[in-house]
Write a protein that holds these residues in place. Structure first.
Motif, PDB file in Angstrom:
ATOM      1  N   ILE A 131       0.844  -1.127   0.082  1.00  0.00           N
ATOM      2  CA  ILE A 131       0.264   0.203   0.016  1.00  0.00           C
ATOM      3  C   ILE A 131       1.019   1.271  -0.107  1.00  0.00           C
ATOM      4  N   LEU A 132       1.904   1.321   0.938  1.00  0.00           N
ATOM      5  CA  LEU A 132       2.843   2.571   1.092  1.00  0.00           C
ATOM      6  C   LEU A 132       3.373   2.669  -0.578  1.00  0.00           C
ATOM      7  N   ARG A 133       3.759   1.457  -1.210  1.00  0.00           N
ATOM      8  CA  ARG A 133       4.452   1.846  -2.559  1.00  0.00           C
ATOM      9  C   ARG A 133       3.502   2.295  -3.717  1.00  0.00           C
ATOM     10  N   LEU A 134       2.013   2.058  -3.500  1.00  0.00           N
ATOM     11  CA  LEU A 134       1.154   2.623  -4.302  1.00  0.00           C
ATOM     12  C   LEU A 134       0.921   3.974  -3.994  1.00  0.00           C
ATOM     13  N   ARG A 135       0.641   4.193  -2.599  1.00  0.00           N
ATOM     14  CA  ARG A 135       0.078   5.510  -2.296  1.00  0.00           C
ATOM     15  C   ARG A 135       1.087   6.442  -1.623  1.00  0.00           C
ATOM     16  N   ALA A 136       2.176   6.077  -1.317  1.00  0.00           N
ATOM     17  CA  ALA A 136       3.301   6.831  -0.497  1.00  0.00           C
ATOM     18  C   ALA A 136       4.573   6.163  -0.592  1.00  0.00           C
ATOM     19  N   ILE A 141       8.072   6.968   1.286  1.00  0.00           N
ATOM     20  CA  ILE A 141       8.371   6.575   2.400  1.00  0.00           C
ATOM     21  C   ILE A 141       9.502   5.413   2.361  1.00  0.00           C
ATOM     22  N   LEU A 142       9.109   4.253   1.370  1.00  0.00           N
ATOM     23  CA  LEU A 142       9.793   3.399   1.115  1.00  0.00           C
ATOM     24  C   LEU A 142      11.169   3.831   0.475  1.00  0.00           C
ATOM     25  N   ASP A 143      10.921   4.753  -0.353  1.00  0.00           N
ATOM     26  CA  ASP A 143      12.343   5.402  -0.999  1.00  0.00           C
ATOM     27  C   ASP A 143      13.346   5.594  -0.072  1.00  0.00           C
ATOM     28  N   MET A 144      12.615   6.356   1.070  1.00  0.00           N
ATOM     29  CA  MET A 144      13.634   6.805   2.083  1.00  0.00           C
ATOM     30  C   MET A 144      14.402   5.914   3.094  1.00  0.00           C
ATOM     31  N   ILE A 145      13.561   4.549   2.942  1.00  0.00           N
ATOM     32  CA  ILE A 145      14.038   3.434   3.870  1.00  0.00           C
ATOM     33  C   ILE A 145      15.189   2.888   3.033  1.00  0.00           C
ATOM     34  N   GLY A 146      15.066   2.731   1.827  1.00  0.00           N
ATOM     35  CA  GLY A 146      16.008   2.085   0.770  1.00  0.00           C
ATOM     36  C   GLY A 146      16.060   0.732   0.989  1.00  0.00           C
ATOM     37  N   ASP A 147      16.563   0.014   1.896  1.00  0.00           N
ATOM     38  CA  ASP A 147      16.500  -1.301   2.112  1.00  0.00           C
ATOM     39  C   ASP A 147      15.395  -1.996   2.091  1.00  0.00           C
ATOM     40  N   PRO A 148      15.015  -2.859   1.073  1.00  0.00           N
ATOM     41  CA  PRO A 148      13.666  -3.737   1.139  1.00  0.00           C
ATOM     42  C   PRO A 148      13.309  -4.683   2.145  1.00  0.00           C
ATOM     43  N   THR A 149      14.499  -5.157   2.766  1.00  0.00           N
ATOM     44  CA  THR A 149      14.396  -6.048   4.054  1.00  0.00           C
ATOM     45  C   THR A 149      14.379  -5.618   5.173  1.00  0.00           C
ATOM     46  N   THR A 193      -2.603   9.103  11.843  1.00  0.00           N
ATOM     47  CA  THR A 193      -3.602   9.661  11.078  1.00  0.00           C
ATOM     48  C   THR A 193      -3.261   9.966   9.653  1.00  0.00           C
ATOM     49  N   PHE A 194      -1.972  10.195   9.355  1.00  0.00           N
ATOM     50  CA  PHE A 194      -1.490  10.472   8.052  1.00  0.00           C
ATOM     51  C   PHE A 194      -1.613   9.042   7.444  1.00  0.00           C
ATOM     52  N   LEU A 195      -1.156   8.009   8.048  1.00  0.00           N
ATOM     53  CA  LEU A 195      -1.224   6.573   7.504  1.00  0.00           C
ATOM     54  C   LEU A 195      -2.902   6.400   7.057  1.00  0.00           C
ATOM     55  N   GLU A 196      -3.597   6.802   7.992  1.00  0.00           N
ATOM     56  CA  GLU A 196      -4.959   6.549   7.628  1.00  0.00           C
ATOM     57  C   GLU A 196      -5.459   7.293   6.527  1.00  0.00           C
ATOM     58  N   LEU A 197      -4.898   8.430   5.885  1.00  0.00           N
ATOM     59  CA  LEU A 197      -5.265   9.127   4.968  1.00  0.00           C
ATOM     60  C   LEU A 197      -4.568   8.340   3.597  1.00  0.00           C
ATOM     61  N   VAL A 198      -3.333   7.799   3.651  1.00  0.00           N
ATOM     62  CA  VAL A 198      -2.609   6.965   2.867  1.00  0.00           C
ATOM     63  C   VAL A 198      -3.404   5.681   2.547  1.00  0.00           C
ATOM     64  N   TYR A 199      -4.097   5.067   3.529  1.00  0.00           N
ATOM     65  CA  TYR A 199      -4.731   4.153   3.292  1.00  0.00           C
ATOM     66  C   TYR A 199      -6.206   3.941   2.609  1.00  0.00           C
ATOM     67  N   GLY A 200      -6.673   5.441   2.833  1.00  0.00           N
ATOM     68  CA  GLY A 200      -7.774   5.543   1.947  1.00  0.00           C
ATOM     69  C   GLY A 200      -8.767   6.853   2.829  1.00  0.00           C
ATOM     70  N   ASN A 201      -8.717   7.242   3.872  1.00  0.00           N
ATOM     71  CA  ASN A 201      -9.534   8.281   4.281  1.00  0.00           C
ATOM     72  C   ASN A 201      -9.495   9.595   3.400  1.00  0.00           C
ATOM     73  N   ASP A 209       3.797  16.768   3.367  1.00  0.00           N
ATOM     74  CA  ASP A 209       4.719  17.507   2.734  1.00  0.00           C
ATOM     75  C   ASP A 209       6.196  16.591   2.659  1.00  0.00           C
ATOM     76  N   ARG A 210       6.474  16.259   3.757  1.00  0.00           N
ATOM     77  CA  ARG A 210       7.814  15.577   3.719  1.00  0.00           C
ATOM     78  C   ARG A 210       7.901  14.305   3.110  1.00  0.00           C
ATOM     79  N   PHE A 211       6.605  13.474   3.028  1.00  0.00           N
ATOM     80  CA  PHE A 211       6.689  12.093   2.397  1.00  0.00           C
ATOM     81  C   PHE A 211       6.076  12.311   0.899  1.00  0.00           C
ATOM     82  N   ASP A 212       6.046  13.539   0.558  1.00  0.00           N
ATOM     83  CA  ASP A 212       5.656  13.849  -0.979  1.00  0.00           C
ATOM     84  C   ASP A 212       4.434  13.054  -1.360  1.00  0.00           C
ATOM     85  N   CYS A 213       3.284  13.332  -0.400  1.00  0.00           N
ATOM     86  CA  CYS A 213       2.017  12.939  -0.845  1.00  0.00           C
ATOM     87  C   CYS A 213       1.207  14.060  -1.122  1.00  0.00           C
ATOM     88  N   LYS A 214       1.165  14.266  -2.229  1.00  0.00           N
ATOM     89  CA  LYS A 214       0.484  15.700  -2.923  1.00  0.00           C
ATOM     90  C   LYS A 214      -0.969  15.591  -2.490  1.00  0.00           C
TER      91      LYS A 214
END
Length: 359
Positions: free
Chosen positions: A166-171, A174-182, A198-206, A226-231
């Motif tokens: 879900i993060l890969r699709l919507r935010a 965040i995963l790019d910031m993590i870098g290591d997929p493991t 609350t931010f994650l709830e918006l990412v997931y669909g609210n 803004d930090r995680f570029d979720c326009k």
């Protein structure tokens, strides 16, 4: 002039954008026929396509449509138009009328050389009940199912679990910031757990934060988006802050935050508060920060100048129309054209001017 239009088979002419029923439409005309039209005699192909919507949808509701030229009326079967703008997604009639009939002066199909087409579109009233989609609500509930998660954010002493897909699709930032997929545990000690949840709830669909959330920690939520570029989420929060929180006491603070985060809608709303009650805004605690910014002070002066100019009018109403548009209208028009709605007001104006068609 219809006769001057390209009339090779497959050559298409499209109209300017027309907005109707919350969607943006274009008419496609093939003066020499489309690829599906008759090859024995030249017939015009006429089609309709949906190029944008005011909401994030991939297709229209069930629609009835008809196309009319003089006394010739053709109606299509009720259908859902894809919201894509691709010519192949249009709906219409490959053999609408003979080209020779259009050019025949005795048929009166041309009005002073102009080919006039009437299009009728309406939403088909459903005969049967259909349930509302609950996808967004269901996805948000995944946040409460830790055993299905594959990543854990450690935020301010709390563990908040989430799902990479879900993060890969919507935010994805965040995963790019993590870098290591493991990597499973991500430290974000500087963030507030309630705000991040609350931010994650918006990412997931609210769709948007609640008014109480906006009033309690709206600016913190805006900074996280803004930090995680979720326009899309950032724009929703920005709108809610302008709607529910903004007033003369905090307009100066909101102005500086909006300027630093490139939130033109909130910035415009704060400037509007300033214009309506300058004394109260200048007496607020946040005004000292505004005074420290030469750019903001200059922008307030330019805003006044632009307002006076828009009231007087200019020699070129086309540019003036765009320059005087509010941010909400700029974003609406850009969204209708499938263009990016993020950025400063100046960026939105330039983007729209590059796309605008005037007839």
């Amino acid at each position: 002039d219809f006769e001057e239009l390209p009339h090779e088979r497959g050559a298409v002419v499209v109209t300017p954008f027309v907005r109707c029923l919350g969607f943006t439409w274009q008419l496609m005309l093939y003066p020499g026929g489309g690829r599906k039209s008759s090859e024995r005699e030249r017939r015009l192909t006429i089609g309709l396509k949906c190029v944008g919507a005011t909401t994030q949808v991939t297709q229209t509701p069930l629609m009835k449509y008809s196309i009319q030229v003089m006394d010739r009326l053709r109606s299509g079967a009720p259908c859902r138009f894809p919201v894509s703008g691709r010519t192949s997604d249009g709906r219409g009639f490959p053999n609408f009328i003979k080209r020779s009939h259009v050019l025949d002066p005795n048929k009166d199909n041309l009005v002073d050389g102009v080919f006039v087409v009437y299009v009728h579109v309406q939403i088909q009233k459903r005969k049967f009940w259909v349930p509302q989609s609950s996808l967004g609500e269901s996805l948000v509930k995944l946040l409460e199912v830790p055993e299905d998660s594959d990543i854990c954010f450690k935020v301010g002493g709390s563990d908040i679990r989430a799902h990479r897909c879900i993060l890969r699709l919507r935010a994805p930032a965040i995963l790019d910031m993590i870098g290591d997929p493991t990597e499973r545990d991500i430290e974000l000690p500087e963030l507030d757990p309630v705000v991040f949840k609350t931010f994650l709830e918006l990412v997931y669909g609210n769709d948007a934060p609640t008014p109480s959330q906006v009033k309690e920690f709206g600016l913190d939520l805006l900074k996280v988006a803004d930090r995680f570029d979720c326009k899309r989420i950032k724009h929703a929060i920005e709108s809610e802050i302008a709607e529910c929180v903004l007033n003369a006491d905090n307009a100066a603070e909101m102005l500086t935050v909006a300027d630093s985060l490139s939130c033109p809608l909130l910035k415009e709303a704060a400037i509007g508060i300033f214009e309506g009650d300058q004394e109260a805004v200048m007496e607020s605690e946040g005004w000292a920060t505004v005074e420290e910014s030469r750019d903001l002070l200059v922008e307030l002066l330019r805003w006044k100048g632009r307002r006076r100019k828009s009231k007087r009018g200019t020699d070129d109403p086309r540019d003036d129309d765009i320059e005087s548009m509010k941010v909400s209208m700029l974003r609406t028009k850009l969204e209708e054209r499938g263009l990016d709605v993020d950025g400063t007001r100046e960026m939105l104006v330039r983007r729209l001017k590059g796309e605008e068609e005037w007839v």
